[in-house]
Design an enzyme around this catalytic site. Structure first.
Site, PDB file in Angstrom:
ATOM      1  N   LYS A  23       0.937 -12.243   1.980  1.00 23.60           N
ATOM      2  CA  LYS A  23      -0.095 -11.429   2.654  1.00 23.60           C
ATOM      3  C   LYS A  23      -0.742 -10.476   1.659  1.00 23.60           C
ATOM      4  O   LYS A  23      -1.973 -10.370   1.593  1.00 23.60           O
ATOM      5  CB  LYS A  23       0.545 -10.618   3.778  1.00 23.60           C
ATOM      6  CG  LYS A  23      -0.312  -9.486   4.314  1.00 23.60           C
ATOM      7  CD  LYS A  23       0.290  -8.762   5.492  1.00 23.60           C
ATOM      8  CE  LYS A  23       1.171  -7.630   5.097  1.00 23.60           C
ATOM      9  NZ  LYS A  23       0.492  -6.344   4.744  1.00 23.60           N
ATOM     10  N   ASN A  24       0.104  -9.789   0.859  1.00 23.09           N
ATOM     11  CA  ASN A  24      -0.409  -8.708   0.014  1.00 23.09           C
ATOM     12  C   ASN A  24      -1.111  -9.183  -1.241  1.00 23.09           C
ATOM     13  O   ASN A  24      -1.595  -8.374  -2.023  1.00 23.09           O
ATOM     14  CB  ASN A  24       0.716  -7.720  -0.308  1.00 23.09           C
ATOM     15  CG  ASN A  24       1.168  -6.993   0.948  1.00 23.09           C
ATOM     16  OD1 ASN A  24       0.531  -7.091   1.994  1.00 23.09           O
ATOM     17  ND2 ASN A  24       2.282  -6.286   0.863  1.00 23.09           N
ATOM     18  N   CYS A 118      -0.344   5.188   9.335  1.00 22.59           N
ATOM     19  CA  CYS A 118       0.372   4.324  10.266  1.00 22.59           C
ATOM     20  C   CYS A 118       1.788   4.899  10.369  1.00 22.59           C
ATOM     21  O   CYS A 118       2.067   5.982   9.860  1.00 22.59           O
ATOM     22  CB  CYS A 118       0.390   2.893   9.750  1.00 22.59           C
ATOM     23  SG  CYS A 118       1.244   2.764   8.186  1.00 22.59           S
ATOM     24  N   ASP A 307       8.915  -2.799   0.722  1.00 27.49           N
ATOM     25  CA  ASP A 307       8.812  -3.748   1.842  1.00 27.49           C
ATOM     26  C   ASP A 307      10.063  -4.593   2.002  1.00 27.49           C
ATOM     27  O   ASP A 307      10.259  -5.247   3.022  1.00 27.49           O
ATOM     28  CB  ASP A 307       7.601  -4.664   1.641  1.00 27.49           C
ATOM     29  CG  ASP A 307       6.328  -3.852   1.573  1.00 27.49           C
ATOM     30  OD1 ASP A 307       5.493  -4.132   0.698  1.00 27.49           O
ATOM     31  OD2 ASP A 307       6.191  -2.920   2.361  1.00 27.49           O
ATOM     32  N   VAL A 329       8.661   5.423  -1.941  1.00 30.06           N
ATOM     33  CA  VAL A 329       7.253   5.013  -1.853  1.00 30.06           C
ATOM     34  C   VAL A 329       6.562   5.569  -0.611  1.00 30.06           C
ATOM     35  O   VAL A 329       5.440   6.063  -0.675  1.00 30.06           O
ATOM     36  CB  VAL A 329       7.123   3.463  -1.883  1.00 30.06           C
ATOM     37  CG1 VAL A 329       5.667   3.026  -1.758  1.00 30.06           C
ATOM     38  CG2 VAL A 329       7.746   2.909  -3.168  1.00 30.06           C
TER      39      VAL A 329
HETATM   40  C1  EPZ Z   1       0.334  -2.052  -0.495  1.00 30.50           C
HETATM   41  O1  EPZ Z   1      -0.120  -0.971   0.298  1.00 30.50           O
HETATM   42  C2  EPZ Z   1       0.939  -3.055   0.473  1.00 30.50           C
HETATM   43  N1  EPZ Z   1      -0.072  -3.462   1.434  1.00 30.50           N
HETATM   44  C3  EPZ Z   1       2.124  -2.417   1.196  1.00 30.50           C
HETATM   45  O2  EPZ Z   1       2.706  -3.416   2.041  1.00 30.50           O
HETATM   46  C4  EPZ Z   1       3.157  -2.003   0.160  1.00 30.50           C
HETATM   47  O3  EPZ Z   1       4.243  -1.386   0.800  1.00 30.50           O
HETATM   48  C5  EPZ Z   1       2.503  -1.032  -0.826  1.00 30.50           C
HETATM   49  O4  EPZ Z   1       1.349  -1.649  -1.423  1.00 30.50           O
HETATM   50  C6  EPZ Z   1       3.463  -0.622  -1.926  1.00 30.50           C
HETATM   51  O5  EPZ Z   1       3.920  -1.743  -2.592  1.00 30.50           O
HETATM   52  C7  EPZ Z   1      -0.983  -4.377   1.054  1.00 30.50           C
HETATM   53  O6  EPZ Z   1      -1.000  -4.837  -0.072  1.00 30.50           O
HETATM   54  C8  EPZ Z   1      -1.978  -4.787   2.100  1.00 30.50           C
HETATM   55  P1  EPZ Z   1      -0.053   2.102  -2.250  1.00 30.50           P
HETATM   56  P2  EPZ Z   1      -1.049   0.187  -0.365  1.00 30.50           P
HETATM   57  O7  EPZ Z   1      -1.480   2.465  -2.418  1.00 30.50           O
HETATM   58  O8  EPZ Z   1      -1.901  -0.424  -1.409  1.00 30.50           O
HETATM   59  C9  EPZ Z   1       0.180   6.775  -1.612  1.00 30.50           C
HETATM   60  C10 EPZ Z   1       3.433  -4.361   4.068  1.00 30.50           C
HETATM   61  O9  EPZ Z   1       4.328  -4.140   4.897  1.00 30.50           O
HETATM   62  N2  EPZ Z   1      -1.273   6.766  -1.826  1.00 30.50           N
HETATM   63  O10 EPZ Z   1       0.710   1.540  -3.406  1.00 30.50           O
HETATM   64  O11 EPZ Z   1      -1.680   0.944   0.719  1.00 30.50           O
HETATM   65  C11 EPZ Z   1       0.564   6.131  -0.288  1.00 30.50           C
HETATM   66  O12 EPZ Z   1       0.451   7.054   0.758  1.00 30.50           O
HETATM   67  C12 EPZ Z   1       2.654  -3.205   3.476  1.00 30.50           C
HETATM   68  O13 EPZ Z   1       3.088  -5.505   3.676  1.00 30.50           O
HETATM   69  C13 EPZ Z   1      -1.948   7.972  -1.921  1.00 30.50           C
HETATM   70  O14 EPZ Z   1      -1.351   9.034  -1.813  1.00 30.50           O
HETATM   71  O15 EPZ Z   1       0.100   1.079  -1.040  1.00 30.50           O
HETATM   72  C14 EPZ Z   1       1.982   5.700  -0.536  1.00 30.50           C
HETATM   73  O16 EPZ Z   1       2.853   6.811  -0.365  1.00 30.50           O
HETATM   74  C15 EPZ Z   1       3.201  -1.853   3.891  1.00 30.50           C
HETATM   75  N3  EPZ Z   1      -3.301   7.946  -2.121  1.00 30.50           N
HETATM   76  C16 EPZ Z   1       1.988   5.318  -2.015  1.00 30.50           C
HETATM   77  O17 EPZ Z   1       0.823   5.945  -2.587  1.00 30.50           O
HETATM   78  C17 EPZ Z   1      -3.988   6.768  -2.255  1.00 30.50           C
HETATM   79  O18 EPZ Z   1      -5.230   6.811  -2.466  1.00 30.50           O
HETATM   80  C18 EPZ Z   1       1.909   3.813  -2.244  1.00 30.50           C
HETATM   81  O19 EPZ Z   1       0.722   3.350  -1.648  1.00 30.50           O
HETATM   82  C19 EPZ Z   1      -3.288   5.557  -2.161  1.00 30.50           C
HETATM   83  C20 EPZ Z   1      -1.933   5.567  -1.955  1.00 30.50           C
END
Ligand code: EPZ
Length: 439
Positions: A23-24, A118, A307, A329
């Protein structure tokens, strides 16, 4: 249509299943196809709700798409003519903000409603916004609900991310591939799913390479051809079924799983006494006797993936001793704990950092560490899924418990696991889906 799963637990799962596409990775590759001049073909695309939503979003922007078989989709970006992401798509998935880069390349502007958080955390997009600004994008707010992005031509820059965000890294790479000059993204995410996206972009004509210490270097180019490209296998799904095999004292072959992307998971699995055999076309996971407790932490790649955590948390209720999980995370990844405790698990949450890794949640009052005592027999129950990965953990817990459970919230699970019932049945699980409100 809402519904629930009925699960009969208490026996080992044995057999083999084929893991679907990731998916990701797929979601971002669908977005990237809008940069191409032509019809992109993506293979091994999982049939899940998040993919359907992302394809519908492409359609709203003017692209056309069609499935040529169960897992192959063609996307024609040449008719993209709308820069406004309809607000109805915000909040459902994280992809709306990722469409900004292709829209800027094609139309010079984009408008996206602010996407909410979420159940696993607030999910802000500040890294995306700040990084795009550093590439010369003008960002305004329209009212309180939408970001407006404008740029005639993006200009390469050196961007240093505060945290290796997966989405922000992907967004900025997609922005930089057509920017003028060189872009360097430091402290970037380097997940295998990002390498899959980078491979597709390179095939399309982008010039991207990875440097040491989490650095991506991109030389902007102008022409991007449409390609045929494979989505990698879903290592989250593979690890979820591996945890399930051990938790039910079973023996499961996961076709399509690759050791390279799961190394940290395999190490932790070995530490708790699980067994795995690397085969030419997958990995066999089997229970080899009493499970041992472990101290573990989630982290960005190559660390233990967040995840993978919820199914692993359910597995550790069956380890003989006290295990520790430090989630670094997401603020609220332990949403699954309350339900597992209601089934008999003994889990204590704390706001302390129970680990040695650097953590953004130190002293921030997030319950992001847990002590899990085992072995605890789990009781069947009526469960309500709060998020995607907790959903798998609940099904797994119901398969551990002796007796029949009912699990509501199937729509969460369908967001990220394709044909989950079929896969569970292939390894002998007693699971059914009942659709309510059937007319
Ligand atoms: C991706 O989400 C995945 N989703 C997530 O999978 C996965 O858990 C995550 O990466 C970490 O590996 C998809 O790829 C669609 P991040 P993403 O930006 O890109 C903070 C699943 O179950 N953050 O790496 O949204 C954020 O709040 C999902 O398949 C900011 O603060 O994750 C989090 O604490 C869940 N500001 C951390 O960084 C931002 O602008 C990691 O988020 C962006 C993120």
């Amino acid at each position: 249509m809402s519904g629930y799963y009925t699960v009969g637990g208490g026996r080992p799962l044995n057999g083999s299943l084929k893991v679907s596409g990731a998916k990701n990775a797929a979601l971002k590759m669908i977005v990237a196809s809008l940069i191409a001049d032509g019809v992109t073909t993506l293979r091994n695309v999982p049939n899940i709700t998040d993919v359907e939503i992302t394809l519908k979003l492409c359609g709203e922007l003017g692209a056309t798409y069609r499935w040529t078989d169960d897992t192959t989709v063609e996307i024609d970006a040449r008719t993209v003519n709308n820069h406004v992401i309809p607000v109805k798509y915000s909040g459902s998935t994280r992809t709306p903000i990722l469409f900004v880069s292709p829209l800027l390349h094609r139309l010079g502007k984009a408008e996206v409603a602010t996407i909410g958080g979420c159940s696993i955390g607030p999910r802000p997009i500040n890294y995306h916004i700040e990084g795009l600004k550093q590439l010369g994008v003008h960002v305004d707010m329209t009212g309180k609900t939408a970001y407006c992005f404008q740029a005639d031509r993006l200009k390469g820059n050196i961007i240093s991310l505060e945290y290796p965000s997966v989405g922000a890294t992907e967004n900025l790479i997609m922005a930089a591939v057509a920017a003028e000059g060189r872009t360097v993204i430091q402290n970037a995410a380097i997940e295998p799913e990002i390498l899959n996206l980078v491979g597709m972009l390179q095939a399309m004509g982008a010039i991207i390479y990875q440097d040491v210490n989490r650095v991506w270097i991109i030389e902007g180019t102008k022409k991007f051809r449409a390609v045929e490209y494979d989505v990698m296998y879903d290592r989250i799904e593979a690890a979820s079924f591996a945890a399930c095999a051990l938790a039910t004292k079973g023996d499961v072959f996961v076709e399509g799983a690759i050791q390279r992307d799961m190394a940290t998971f395999l190490d932790v699995l070995r530490k708790i006494g699980g067994s795995f055999d690397i085969k030419p076309h997958g990995i066999r996971f089997s229970y080899e006797g009493e499970l041992k407790p472990v101290n573990m932490e989630t982290d960005v790649h190559p660390g233990f993936m967040t995840d993978w955590h919820p199914p692993f948390g359910a597995l550790l209720t069956q380890a003989n001793g006290i295990s520790v999980i430090h989630e670094t995370v997401y603020e609220s990844r332990f949403g699954y704990v309350e339900t597992l405790v209601s089934m008999g698990a003994r889990i204590q949450l704390t706001t302390d950092c129970l680990g040695s890794r650097e953590c953004r949640f130190t002293n921030k009052n997030y319950k992001h560490s847990a002590l899990i005592a085992g072995v605890t027999p789990l009781r069947p129950g009526t469960l309500h899924i709060p998020d995607l990965r907790a959903g798998f953990a609940y099904i797994m817990s119901a398969l551990i418990a002796e007796g029949e459970s009912r699990i509501y919230g199937t729509e969460f699970v369908k967001r990220g696991y394709s044909d989950l019932i079929g896969k569970f049945r292939a390894i002998g699980a007693d699971i059914d889906e009942v659709e309510e409100n059937a007319d």
